[in-house]
Design a protein around this motif. Sequence first.
Motif, PDB file in Angstrom:
ATOM      1  N   GLU A  18      -0.755  -2.226   4.873  1.00 64.22           N
ATOM      2  CA  GLU A  18      -0.654  -1.032   4.675  1.00 64.22           C
ATOM      3  C   GLU A  18       0.292  -0.175   5.439  1.00 64.22           C
ATOM      4  O   GLU A  18       0.253   0.804   5.273  1.00 64.22           O
ATOM      5  CB  GLU A  18      -2.331  -0.967   4.990  1.00 64.22           C
ATOM      6  N   ASP A  52       1.242  -0.783  -0.119  1.00 64.70           N
ATOM      7  CA  ASP A  52       0.232   0.101   0.068  1.00 64.70           C
ATOM      8  C   ASP A  52       0.595   1.499  -0.275  1.00 64.70           C
ATOM      9  O   ASP A  52       1.815   1.602   1.188  1.00 64.70           O
ATOM     10  CB  ASP A  52      -1.086   0.025   1.457  1.00 64.70           C
ATOM     11  N   ASN A  82      -3.074  -6.982   1.062  1.00 67.99           N
ATOM     12  CA  ASN A  82      -2.845  -6.112   1.604  1.00 67.99           C
ATOM     13  C   ASN A  82      -1.896  -6.261   2.605  1.00 67.99           C
ATOM     14  O   ASN A  82      -2.522  -6.532   3.530  1.00 67.99           O
ATOM     15  CB  ASN A  82      -3.938  -4.264   1.253  1.00 67.99           C
ATOM     16  N   SER A  91      -6.637   3.708  -1.959  1.00 69.75           N
ATOM     17  CA  SER A  91      -6.830   2.296  -2.246  1.00 69.75           C
ATOM     18  C   SER A  91      -8.126   1.889  -2.373  1.00 69.75           C
ATOM     19  O   SER A  91      -8.097   0.485  -3.836  1.00 69.75           O
ATOM     20  CB  SER A  91      -6.916   1.686  -0.577  1.00 69.75           C
TER      21      SER A  91
END
Length: 368
Positions: A274, A11, A272, A82
Motif C-alpha cells: 500500500e 495499491d 497488498n 480498496s
Amino acid sequence: MAKRAIVIVLDGCGAGAAPDAAAFNDHENPSTLHHVWDACGGLHTPVLNSLGWFAAAGVPTEHAITRAGYGRLRPVSMGKDSVTGHWEMMGIETKVAFPTYPEGFPIALVKRFEQAIGAQTLGNKPSSGTVILDELGALHMELGCPILYTSADSVFQLAAHEEIVPLAKLYEWCEIARELCQTPDNVQRVIARPFVGDPKGGFKRTQNRKDYPAVPPPNWVDKIGDVFGVGVVPELFGGRGFRSVRRTQSNVEHAAMLKEAMASDAKFIFANFEDFDMLYGHRNDPIGFGKCLEEFDLILADVLKGLRPDDVLILTADHGNDPTDASTDHSREFVPWVVVQGTETGNLGDRDGMQHVGEAVARHLGVR
C-alpha cells in the motif's frame, strides 16, 4: 507440488482513466503509472518492464515482453477504493455505491456513537489525515475526545493519540461504530487511526491502523479458503477465509511476510503493497511514488526467483491514485494486470471487470 496462486496488489497504481471517470469526479484524465513515469523522467524498473506492467498503462518501454500476459481491467463496481477493488477481484460487484459524507456525518449518527462510547467527538468533517491532526491534535490531547473525520471515500475514521487513548480502547470504539453504521449509513469502512507526537514537534500516525469493513458477500476467498493474506487484505474481507497471521504495515514488512507466505503450504497468497497509495498518491508526490516502484522492482525480482513451476503470479491494482492531479483522492482508472506463468502471453488487451483476477486464480487451482 500442488498448484499455487499468488496475487500481488500494487495499491493505487492505475493504468489510465476509465470511461466513467468523470462520473467519479475525475476530470483531469488520471493515468497514475504513466504520469508517474513522465514526472520522474522514466524509472529503473527492469523487472516490471519485462512483464508488461508499464506497457499495460501505455508507457513505451524498450523491453521485450515475453515472460507474461499483460493488459488492463476496467472496474465495474460503484467505487474507487480498496474495498470495492479487492472485492471485485474476488467476484463481488458493488452495484450500489456506499454512502459518502462531504458535509460530515449526520448528527443523529454522531450522537448515538458518542452516547455509546461515553465521550464527545471532535471534527466530523472530510479532511486529510495529516491536516486534521495538525488542526485538532492538541485539543484532543487536552480533552481526550476522539477525532472523527471522513474523506471522499465511504469511511468513518477515528483518530486518537496512543498515550491518551489506549489502542484497545480505540479499537473498541471502532467496533461500536461498525455496529452503528448500518443502512442508510452503511459506511464501507470504519478505520482506527492512532497517532503519536505533540503540538510542538508535530503529530505522526503510527502503524497500528486497523480496518473494520462492511461484511462482504460470498466470494472466491470463501470458495478457496485457507488464504494467506498479506497487509490489509484479510481486514478488507473481515478475516473470513483467511489464515490468522500478523498484520504488516509497510512495503518492507509486506515483502518479509510475502516471503514467509511463499515458504508456507498456502495454495493462495493474496497480498497488498500500500505504500504507493498511502505515502505518495494521497500526498501528491510523484517522485516518491516512482522511487517506491523502483524499490518494489527489487522485491519482485526475489518473488520471481521463488516461483515454482506450478505457480501462477498475478500483479494488479485496486484503483488509481494519480499524484500529479489536483486531488489527493483515489482516481477512477483501469488497473493493470500481469499474469506470469499463466496460459497466455503478450498483450491481453482491455477487459471488463476486475473479477478476471479471481477467476484466473480459481481456474488455476481447479476450484469450480
